[in-house]
Write a protein that holds these residues in place. Structure first.
Motif, PDB file in Angstrom:
ATOM      1  N   ASP A 590      44.095  34.758  36.316  1.00 22.35           N
ATOM      2  CA  ASP A 590      44.337  36.192  36.488  1.00 22.35           C
ATOM      3  C   ASP A 590      43.020  36.935  36.698  1.00 22.35           C
ATOM      4  N   GLU A 591      41.977  36.539  35.965  1.00 23.75           N
ATOM      5  CA  GLU A 591      40.681  37.189  36.113  1.00 23.75           C
ATOM      6  C   GLU A 591      40.086  36.938  37.495  1.00 23.75           C
ATOM      7  N   GLN A 592      40.297  35.738  38.022  1.00 27.81           N
ATOM      8  CA  GLN A 592      39.782  35.420  39.353  1.00 27.81           C
ATOM      9  C   GLN A 592      40.519  36.207  40.432  1.00 27.81           C
ATOM     10  N   VAL A 593      41.813  36.421  40.240  1.00 24.94           N
ATOM     11  CA  VAL A 593      42.567  37.241  41.191  1.00 24.94           C
ATOM     12  C   VAL A 593      42.040  38.668  41.180  1.00 24.94           C
ATOM     13  N   THR A 594      41.758  39.193  39.985  1.00 22.85           N
ATOM     14  CA  THR A 594      41.219  40.555  39.876  1.00 22.85           C
ATOM     15  C   THR A 594      39.878  40.660  40.580  1.00 22.85           C
ATOM     16  N   GLN A 604      40.354  50.277  52.271  1.00 26.81           N
ATOM     17  CA  GLN A 604      39.817  49.592  53.447  1.00 26.81           C
ATOM     18  C   GLN A 604      40.770  48.513  53.948  1.00 26.81           C
ATOM     19  N   GLY A 605      42.048  48.721  53.714  1.00 29.94           N
ATOM     20  CA  GLY A 605      43.046  47.803  54.253  1.00 29.94           C
ATOM     21  C   GLY A 605      43.678  46.887  53.242  1.00 29.94           C
ATOM     22  N   GLY A 606      43.133  46.802  52.039  1.00 31.59           N
ATOM     23  CA  GLY A 606      43.735  45.973  51.009  1.00 31.59           C
ATOM     24  C   GLY A 606      43.807  44.508  51.409  1.00 31.59           C
ATOM     25  N   LEU A 607      45.012  43.934  51.380  1.00 26.59           N
ATOM     26  CA  LEU A 607      45.224  42.513  51.650  1.00 26.59           C
ATOM     27  C   LEU A 607      45.304  42.183  53.132  1.00 26.59           C
ATOM     28  N   GLN A 608      45.045  43.166  53.971  1.00 22.45           N
ATOM     29  CA  GLN A 608      45.158  42.958  55.414  1.00 22.45           C
ATOM     30  C   GLN A 608      44.358  41.754  55.922  1.00 22.45           C
ATOM     31  N   PRO A 609      43.081  41.565  55.520  1.00 25.67           N
ATOM     32  CA  PRO A 609      42.348  40.401  56.029  1.00 25.67           C
ATOM     33  C   PRO A 609      43.000  39.073  55.666  1.00 25.67           C
ATOM     34  N   LEU A 610      43.569  38.984  54.455  1.00 30.95           N
ATOM     35  CA  LEU A 610      44.239  37.749  54.053  1.00 30.95           C
ATOM     36  C   LEU A 610      45.580  37.582  54.752  1.00 30.95           C
ATOM     37  N   ALA A 611      46.261  38.703  55.000  1.00 32.92           N
ATOM     38  CA  ALA A 611      47.611  38.646  55.578  1.00 32.92           C
ATOM     39  C   ALA A 611      47.614  38.102  56.999  1.00 32.92           C
ATOM     40  N   TYR A 624      48.249  28.014  52.768  1.00 39.16           N
ATOM     41  CA  TYR A 624      47.226  28.549  51.866  1.00 39.16           C
ATOM     42  C   TYR A 624      47.411  30.047  51.655  1.00 39.16           C
ATOM     43  N   THR A 625      47.798  30.751  52.715  1.00 44.57           N
ATOM     44  CA  THR A 625      47.994  32.201  52.599  1.00 44.57           C
ATOM     45  C   THR A 625      49.149  32.520  51.665  1.00 44.57           C
ATOM     46  N   VAL A 626      50.250  31.788  51.802  1.00 46.11           N
ATOM     47  CA  VAL A 626      51.407  32.008  50.918  1.00 46.11           C
ATOM     48  C   VAL A 626      51.025  31.740  49.468  1.00 46.11           C
ATOM     49  N   ARG A 627      50.315  30.662  49.233  1.00 42.70           N
ATOM     50  CA  ARG A 627      49.920  30.335  47.859  1.00 42.70           C
ATOM     51  C   ARG A 627      48.987  31.395  47.281  1.00 42.70           C
ATOM     52  N   LEU A 628      48.090  31.921  48.110  1.00 44.54           N
ATOM     53  CA  LEU A 628      47.223  33.004  47.646  1.00 44.54           C
ATOM     54  C   LEU A 628      48.030  34.240  47.274  1.00 44.54           C
ATOM     55  N   PHE A 629      48.960  34.612  48.117  1.00 42.83           N
ATOM     56  CA  PHE A 629      49.768  35.806  47.854  1.00 42.83           C
ATOM     57  C   PHE A 629      50.634  35.620  46.617  1.00 42.83           C
ATOM     58  N   GLU A 630      51.098  34.408  46.363  1.00 41.49           N
ATOM     59  CA  GLU A 630      51.891  34.167  45.156  1.00 41.49           C
ATOM     60  C   GLU A 630      51.044  34.375  43.904  1.00 41.49           C
ATOM     61  N   LYS A 631      49.799  33.942  43.945  1.00 49.16           N
ATOM     62  CA  LYS A 631      48.905  34.172  42.804  1.00 49.16           C
ATOM     63  C   LYS A 631      48.601  35.657  42.648  1.00 49.16           C
ATOM     64  N   ILE A 632      48.383  36.327  43.768  1.00 44.97           N
ATOM     65  CA  ILE A 632      48.096  37.766  43.717  1.00 44.97           C
ATOM     66  C   ILE A 632      49.296  38.531  43.177  1.00 44.97           C
ATOM     67  N   GLU A 633      50.481  38.139  43.576  1.00 43.71           N
ATOM     68  CA  GLU A 633      51.700  38.829  43.138  1.00 43.71           C
ATOM     69  C   GLU A 633      51.904  38.716  41.635  1.00 43.71           C
ATOM     70  N   ALA A 637      47.506  44.168  38.905  1.00 48.78           N
ATOM     71  CA  ALA A 637      47.161  45.018  40.048  1.00 48.78           C
ATOM     72  C   ALA A 637      47.640  44.400  41.351  1.00 48.78           C
ATOM     73  N   GLY A 638      47.646  43.059  41.414  1.00 51.48           N
ATOM     74  CA  GLY A 638      48.053  42.388  42.641  1.00 51.48           C
ATOM     75  C   GLY A 638      49.485  42.682  43.041  1.00 51.48           C
ATOM     76  N   THR A 639      50.351  42.879  42.055  1.00 50.90           N
ATOM     77  CA  THR A 639      51.741  43.236  42.363  1.00 50.90           C
ATOM     78  C   THR A 639      51.805  44.506  43.184  1.00 50.90           C
ATOM     79  N   ARG A 640      50.995  45.488  42.803  1.00 53.71           N
ATOM     80  CA  ARG A 640      50.970  46.753  43.545  1.00 53.71           C
ATOM     81  C   ARG A 640      50.303  46.569  44.907  1.00 53.71           C
ATOM     82  N   TYR A 641      49.340  45.686  44.991  1.00 50.16           N
ATOM     83  CA  TYR A 641      48.717  45.378  46.284  1.00 50.16           C
ATOM     84  C   TYR A 641      49.747  44.828  47.257  1.00 50.16           C
ATOM     85  N   VAL A 642      50.497  43.813  46.813  1.00 46.45           N
ATOM     86  CA  VAL A 642      51.492  43.190  47.686  1.00 46.45           C
ATOM     87  C   VAL A 642      52.555  44.204  48.086  1.00 46.45           C
TER      88      VAL A 642
END
Length: 662
Positions: A590-594, A604-611, A624-633, A637-642
């Motif tokens: 969780d700390e690494q996601v933060t 500045q676009g939020g998760l746009q570069p990863l998306a 890899y992108t799906v797995r990253l987004f699952e961790k972020i979700e 704070a990541g829930t609100r990002y997604v």
């Protein structure tokens, strides 16, 4: 005497009261609850600025416990903490007194950098002191400000502060606020219920009381969540009760280490961006005039701040509070919006005068605000003088050119000045995207970007973010320059720098390809040489070493990876896959996601570069992108990002997650 624990919880350390005596001049009449340890006459002069008698009121700011550097330019880390002082001076005209006016000033001394929150209560307290001029008035103020409740204000980490600062969602970290509020209500309920128990030693009654309090706290938490849903969590709302009056207080939650009080960086930029810098009459200084005589004034000021020159802001006839705001804005400019470099506050004097000249000159690279025009007549006292009245910045004629300056500095300055002549007189933008022409030199491109943003009515946070990115970009070049010159650096890992040509490892410190990087290093060479050895440089070294031991993501350069995904157009499939793979491997907790989200501000676009990975032809990159987004979700704070990403990204995420789960 209070204990150390109480000292840590105190909002205000001292209350000061000064007044002007017709026979004795400025005097410090009261210090409550104890003396500050500073010279009384010095404090009185700062609290009663030049020309205060000509205005009904004025605000000044100054700092206590500033530490002068030693002979080697180092600042001691021990001793009392730096205190920020907010002072209100008021003049009341009275025909019955000598000279027809009574001038008094009251100040609060605090460790809080957001000292502007005390303005309202200072106005009330000083008015009360005019009516009741006793130390009891100060005691009442001291008690009121220290009873301000900050216990429910979350202590955000640096990464969380960055996320909240640039968030489009005013309810970011809402859960942290609600949890603390519920815990306080729960504690109050327990205390109240315990007091009502007639037989506290009866286990049955104690258990009954505990159950009732838990139910009450749960109901209270639910109602609080409903009642605070629309609060702006970039501020913490509290209150101060003074003389029966409740004063609402909004404490900013996103203050960077070098941001002090409430100032306007936009005002600083617009004041000094209008004309060319005043010539010094000598050869161009390599640390300051990076584009020769055509160096833009804002760039000249930035160069002076980064290379630790003595900078004075002169506002003859201006209120001292207005001059102080320019000084505090300059601190934010040089430190990268307040969040990249530090060490500026210790050598900052938002307001000072001739009585403090000896102290001022003992600080190398001070940043000071004055209203006395006598400073302009003594160029040996300063290196840069910023005249607020005229909007011109002058280089001191007494400033010596460093003997070790690079031999090519004059030729480089001439070349850069030729590049910038047309830019300082004719602001040219491409019609396609509104960005400065890429042929412009780097400094002018930065200034044009700032001024265009101001013309388009960008807010303070957005302007400070541009300054932050600019200083971060400069700081990314310093370790590369050091490594190329000496083979080592304290601002980066030499092994990683040596391997920086391999983009796929994500170790590169500086964004951009080698040719672009070398061009930037050559352009900023004189500034880098002037920066190395400054107090800000030494603090940056300490911060880098501290970051290496405290950061959660290690072995990769997150900022560089995000930059490549956002801006690079020449990455091949293998490089893109390597970036996503390394992110997936390194970002787990969780700390690494933060920490990752702090490099992806929503403004500045939020998760746009990863998306972008959702739409890549490579199945591995999509996975890899799906797995990253699952961790972020799964992050708070990541829930609100997604949730804030656009509809198409959310659909792609949902569809790919289902496809890969089958």
């Amino acid at each position: 005497m209070t204990d150390a624990k109480d000292d840590e919880q105190r909002n205000v350390e001292y209350i000061l009261l000064a007044e002007f005596d017709i026979d004795r001049g400025a005097i410090l009449k009261h210090q409550y609850p104890r003396p500050t340890g500073a010279d009384d006459s010095h404090l009185a002069e700062l609290m009663l600025p030049d020309g205060a008698h000509a205005r009904e009121s004025d605000w000044t700011m100054f700092f206590l416990n500033q530490k002068a550097p030693d002979d080697e330019g180092q600042v001691a880390s021990d001793g009392p903490p730096l205190l920020y002082v907010l002072n209100l001076v008021r003049t009341k005209h009275d025909k019955e007194v000598r000279r027809g006016a009574i001038v008094k000033a009251m100040a609060v001394c605090t460790r809080h950098r957001f000292i502007h929150i005390y303005q309202a209560i200072l106005m009330l307290a000083l008015e009360n002191y005019y009516r009741v001029p006793t130390v009891d008035t100060l005691a009442e103020l001291y008690k009121s400000v220290n009873q301000m409740d900050l216990s429910c204000m979350p202590q955000l980490s640096r990464h969380e502060t960055t996320i909240l600062r640039f968030s489009d969602d005013q309810n970011m970290f809402e859960e942290r606020f609600v949890q603390l509020e519920a815990e306080r209500r729960h504690g109050n309920t327990l205390a109240r219920d315990a007091g009502r128990l007639d037989a506290p030693h009866d286990p049955a009654l104690a258990e009954l009381g505990m159950s009732a309090s838990e139910d009450s706290a749960r109901r209270g938490g639910d109602s609080s969540r409903r009642g605070t849903r629309n609060k702006d969590r970039r501020f913490f709302d509290t209150e101060i009760v003074y003389s029966g009056v409740k004063l609402p207080i909004r404490v900013p939650m996103t203050v960077y280490p070098e941001e002090i009080s409430d100032f306007s960086l936009i005002q600083l930029l617009t004041t000094f961006a209008g004309g060319l810098a005043a010539p010094s009459g000598k050869a161009t200084h390599p640390h300051l005039e990076s584009s020769g005589q055509y160096t833009h004034p804002i760039v000249l000021l930035m160069n002076g701040l980064l290379t630790q020159k003595r900078v004075i802001f002169l506002g003859h006839g201006k209120p001292a509070g207005e001059v102080a705001n320019y000084v505090l804005a300059a601190v934010a400019l040089g430190s990268g919006g307040g969040g990249v470099l530090r060490g500026f506050a210790n050598r900052t004097f938002p307001y000072t005068n001739l009585t403090n000249l000896d102290t001022l000159l003992s600080f190398s690279g001070y940043i000071a605000g004055v209203t006395n025009p006598a400073f302009e007549e003594h160029p040996e006292w300063w290196d840069l003088l910023c005249n607020i009245n005229t909007g011109k910045i002058s280089v001191s004629s007494a400033l010596a050119v460093p003997p070790a300056a690079h031999a090519k500095s004059q030729a480089d300055a001439l070349r850069r000045s030729l590049d910038s002549v047309s830019l300082s007189r004719n602001r040219s933008f491409s019609s396609r995207d509104g960005k400065p022409d890429k042929w412009n030199n780097l400094d002018t491109e930065f200034v044009q970007d700032l001024m265009l943003a101001i013309e388009r009515h960008y807010g303070e946070v957005a302007i400070r973010a541009k300054v932050e990115n600019y200083v971060r970009r400069f700081m990314s070049l310093v370790p590369l320059y050091e490594f190329e010159r000496t083979g080592t650096t304290q601002l980066g890992d030499p092994a990683h720098i040596a391997a920086s040509a391999d983009k796929s490892d994500g170790y590169s410190i500086s964004p951009g390809d080698k040719e672009s990087r070398d061009h930037e290093i050559a352009f900023y060479q004189s500034r880098i040489e002037g920066f190395i050895g400054t107090q800000a440089y030494h603090y940056a070294v300490a911060d880098y070493q501290s970051m290496q031991s405290s950061c959660f993501i290690r072995g990769i350069d997150i900022a560089h990876m995000v930059y490549c995904l956002r801006n690079s157009t020449n990455l091949d499939v293998n490089e893109v896959e390597a970036i996503y793979k390394r992110l997936d491997e390194q970002v787990v907790t969780d700390e690494q996601v933060t920490e990752l989200l702090a490099s992806l501000p929503q403004s500045q676009g939020g998760l746009q570069p990863l998306a972008y990975g959702f739409y890549h032809p490579s199945p591995a990159i999509r996975l890899y992108t799906v797995r990253l987004f699952e961790k972020i979700e799964g992050n708070l704070a990541g829930t609100r990002y997604v949730r804030s990403t656009n509809f198409f990204h959310q659909c792609a995420f949902s569809n790919l997650r289902y496809a890969f789960s089958c």
